[in-house]
Design a protein around this motif. Structure first.
Motif, mmCIF file in Angstrom:
data_model
loop_
_atom_site.group_PDB
_atom_site.id
_atom_site.type_symbol
_atom_site.label_atom_id
_atom_site.label_comp_id
_atom_site.label_asym_id
_atom_site.label_seq_id
_atom_site.Cartn_x
_atom_site.Cartn_y
_atom_site.Cartn_z
ATOM 1 N N THR A 329 18.010 -40.949 -5.534
ATOM 2 C CA THR A 329 17.640 -41.101 -6.942
ATOM 3 C C THR A 329 18.255 -42.370 -7.521
ATOM 4 O O THR A 329 17.776 -42.901 -8.515
ATOM 5 N N GLU A 330 19.334 -42.824 -6.898
ATOM 6 C CA GLU A 330 20.013 -44.010 -7.436
ATOM 7 C C GLU A 330 19.288 -45.298 -7.038
ATOM 8 O O GLU A 330 18.890 -45.451 -5.872
ATOM 9 N N ARG A 331 19.094 -46.162 -8.008
ATOM 10 C CA ARG A 331 18.344 -47.402 -7.729
ATOM 11 C C ARG A 331 19.071 -48.237 -6.669
ATOM 12 O O ARG A 331 20.299 -48.326 -6.661
ATOM 13 N N ALA A 332 18.266 -48.852 -5.805
ATOM 14 C CA ALA A 332 18.846 -49.693 -4.763
ATOM 15 C C ALA A 332 18.989 -51.126 -5.287
ATOM 16 O O ALA A 332 18.202 -51.560 -6.132
ATOM 17 N N VAL A 333 20.017 -51.812 -4.808
ATOM 18 C CA VAL A 333 20.182 -53.218 -5.185
ATOM 19 C C VAL A 333 19.528 -54.064 -4.101
ATOM 20 O O VAL A 333 19.923 -54.017 -2.932
ATOM 21 N N LEU A 334 18.498 -54.809 -4.484
ATOM 22 C CA LEU A 334 17.742 -55.566 -3.496
ATOM 23 C C LEU A 334 18.128 -57.036 -3.546
ATOM 24 O O LEU A 334 18.329 -57.601 -4.636
ATOM 25 N N ALA A 335 18.205 -57.643 -2.366
ATOM 26 C CA ALA A 335 18.544 -59.062 -2.324
ATOM 27 C C ALA A 335 17.365 -59.884 -2.828
ATOM 28 O O ALA A 335 17.532 -60.896 -3.494
ATOM 29 N N ASP A 336 16.165 -59.405 -2.535
ATOM 30 C CA ASP A 336 14.994 -60.221 -2.838
ATOM 31 C C ASP A 336 13.764 -59.324 -2.886
ATOM 32 O O ASP A 336 13.901 -58.113 -2.917
ATOM 33 N N ALA A 337 12.599 -59.925 -2.800
ATOM 34 C CA ALA A 337 11.389 -59.091 -2.789
ATOM 35 C C ALA A 337 10.534 -59.400 -1.563
ATOM 36 O O ALA A 337 9.318 -59.283 -1.617
ATOM 37 N N ASP A 338 11.212 -59.818 -0.487
ATOM 38 C CA ASP A 338 10.432 -60.041 0.736
ATOM 39 C C ASP A 338 10.228 -58.696 1.445
ATOM 40 O O ASP A 338 10.954 -57.731 1.204
#
Ligand code: ADP
Length: 585
Positions: A329-338
């Motif tokens: 449920t916890e939002r993930a921290v993404l490095a980018d959108a690839d």
């Protein structure tokens, strides 16, 4: 939560009824009060009869008894009505809870499960199956309570008057019970056939109406009609057979059960003639015996309703038991959108269709996926949008395994424009606004312009206010897809997956689609499943997929040099275009 199969229908129902427990208890209490009041007229009348037989009466006493009887009757009606009101309120709450649970469940099951379910099934469950529950749920509590309690109270009263007449009034019960058992033998199995036939008929009707265009075009009327007609015929046969199997017992039971006087009248007369029972008591017992069985028979009529409730609730339970996509449920921290695929395998039931494929789709660029039909292109697109989970390997967005990204976040990140673009029965403007509910009209028009659909929308009779339902039938597959692209432009998510519509292959349309794709691309990870190669010649990277493997990758020019399959696809595409142009010309 629910675990459908091992739970009985009653447990599932009780789960949904929790929020209205108070109302249900209220309904039962009121029904009991109603049943108690229902006894008052009998008692008052029997008192009156006994008084008359004793010639011990005065008008005022009889009038008082009549008043009491009337008050009892009123009490029965009022309490009964209030009880029914309470049970209706509960029934509506239960139905609402079931519908909400189903829609919430649908948002949690993989999109793939929904796509794989025959159309009509969810509609049948949400609308028809749930609706069927209303009548029994709203009426069962008060009516069953009253119809069982009143005869029991009557019997108690009968016993208090004369135990011999009370006992003899029960003489038909064993015969009635035998008939009931006959009726109930294999009841579930036989009734299941009736229910299955009804469901099959619903499905055949939905399919027949849904596919009517194909049926008419390909002159399949007779064959498709046969399937529908067979389903209707089976529905009739199942019901008639069930009716025949059940009805004999039912009629016999009904005739015998109601014949309480068979015992009461001869014994009562004999007792009376021999001075062992008073006239007043005898008359009262006859009246009570007459009224004893009818409510019980009404209660028995709930047998069908109970079987139907059982089957409907189990069907709902099975749906609620479908496996869900398990995501944090916890939002993930993404490095980018690839987007990247790392040795991903995937199977539809038995057949593996992706065999450990790996590739990267860079941000700020367009990756095209091409390949022969059935090679797995749309499956790749759907895995990116988390319609299904990979069987092994992993799909990553911004370096994070999608299994660690909550589904709502995926929905924000990815715009999936499928081939089959659904337009709601709303204005075209509102259909585009779905991409961003707070968008202004100006933003909507700007998105439509970028998606190259402003011109044809403006040409519609009421422009952006034209109802998609009215215009819908006139919109081409390409136009519908451009509206969906406008939605995606408005949504402005960092990843756009476009499964190109195959409907139109003429060069004119290609140019428009190309322009609308250009509207999507700026600053995004754009992944296009291309069915027309000329729309993707400028892609930063083209993946050639063959039988679930990446056969080659590179730019258009590189692949023309290096990949035989791509060369073949390109040749076939160019030939197709020439033919299309010739036909158009
Ligand atoms: P493409 O987009 O390249 O035409 P797909 O990804 O649609 O290919 O399909 C790949 C393979 O998977 C095909 O053999 C197809 O028949 C099969 N397939 C696609 N969707 C399903 C599904 N929902 N259930 C079972 N098999 C499917």
């Amino acid at each position: 939560m629910m675990t459908g199969k091992e739970n009985s229908a009653m447990t599932i129902l009780m789960d949904f009824a929790k929020p209205c427990k108070g109302k249900l208890i209220g309904s039962v209490v009121l029904a009991v009060l109603g049943a108690l009041c229902g006894m008052i007229p009998y008692i008052a009348v029997s008192r009156g009869i006994i008084m008359i037989c004793h010639e011990d009466y005065a008008f005022s006493k009889l009038a008082f008894l009549a008043l009491i009887a009337f008050a009892g009757y009123l009490g029965q009606v009022w309490f009964g009505t209030f009880s029914t009101m309470k049970s209706h309120e509960s029934a509506f709450i239960i139905l609402r809870n079931i519908r909400v649970a189903i829609t919430e469940k649908l948002s949690r099951v993989p999109m793939g499960t929904i796509l794989d379910t025959p159309s009509g099934k969810f509609k049948t469950i949400i609308v028809d199956t749930v609706e069927k529950l209303e009548l029994p749920l709203a009426h069962m509590v008060p009516e069953l309570t009253a119809n069982i309690l009143i005869p029991v109270l009557m019997l108690v009263y009968l016993f208090s008057l004369d135990w011999r007449l009370a006992l003899i009034s029960l003489v038909t019960i064993p015969v009635g019970a035998f008939c009931y058992m006959g009726m109930m033998k294999d009841y579930e199995k036989r009734y299941a056939r009736v229910l299955a036939a009804g469901k099959n008929m619903d499905a055949a009707t939905v399919e027949y109406i849904g596919g009517i265009e194909v049926v008419k075009t390909f002159n399949q009327g007779e064959r498709s009609y046969k399937k529908y007609a067979d389903a209707v015929a089976e529905n009739e046969t199942a019901k008639v057979t069930w009716f025949k199997q059940t009805n004999g017992y039912y009629v016999m039971g009904l005739s015998i059960l109601t014949a309480t006087l068979v015992g009461v009248l001869p014994l009562g007369s004999w007792l009376f003639i021999n001075g062992r029972v008073e006239a007043g008591t005898l008359i009262t017992c006859i009246i009570l015996a007459l009224g004893l069985v009818k409510p019980l028979i009404q209660a028995l009529q709930y047998t069908d309703s109970l079987a139907m409730v059982d089957s409907a609730v189990k069907e709902v339970g099975d749906l609620l038991d479908e496996p869900e996509l398990v995501r944090p449920t916890e939002r993930a921290v993404l490095a980018d959108a690839d987007v990247s695929f790392d040795r991903v395998t995937f199977r539809y039931k038995e057949t593996e269709v992706l065999h450990g494929i790996s590739f990267d789709c860079a941000k700020n660029g367009m990756t095209a996926i091409v390949g022969p039909s059935g090679s797995g292109k749309s499956t790749i697109a759907r895995l990116i949008a988390s319609f299904w989970e990979a069987e092994s390997g992993c799909v990553r967005i911004g370096g994070v395994d999608v299994r660690n990204i909550p589904l709502p976040q995926i929905m924000e990140l990815v715009s999936y424009v499928s081939q089959d673009n659904f337009l709601f029965h709303l204005s075209i403007r509102e259909n585009i606004r779905i991409g961003k509910p707070e968008a202004t009209d100006a933003e909507i028009e700007a998105a439509a312009k970028k998606a190259s659909c402003h011109d044809f929308i403006a040409a519609l009779p009421e422009g952006y206010d034209t109802l998609a339902g009215d215009a819908g039938s006139h919109l081409s597959g390409g136009e519908r897809q451009r509206i969906a692209i406008a939605r995606a432009i408005l949504k402005n998510s960092p990843i756009v997956v476009l499964d190109e519509a195959t409907a139109f292959t003429d060069p004119e349309n290609e140019a428009v689609i190309q322009a609308s794709i250009a509207g999507l691309v700026a600053g995004k990870t754009l992944i296009v499943i291309a069915h027309r190669l000329s729309t993707i010649t400028k892609a930063d990277k083209i993946l050639v997929v063959e039988k679930g493997n990446v056969a080659a990758e590179g730019t258009h020019e590189e692949l023309l040099e290096a990949s035989d399959l791509y060369k073949e696809l390109w040749k076939a595409h160019m030939q197709g275009r020439d033919t299309a142009e010739e036909v158009a010309g």
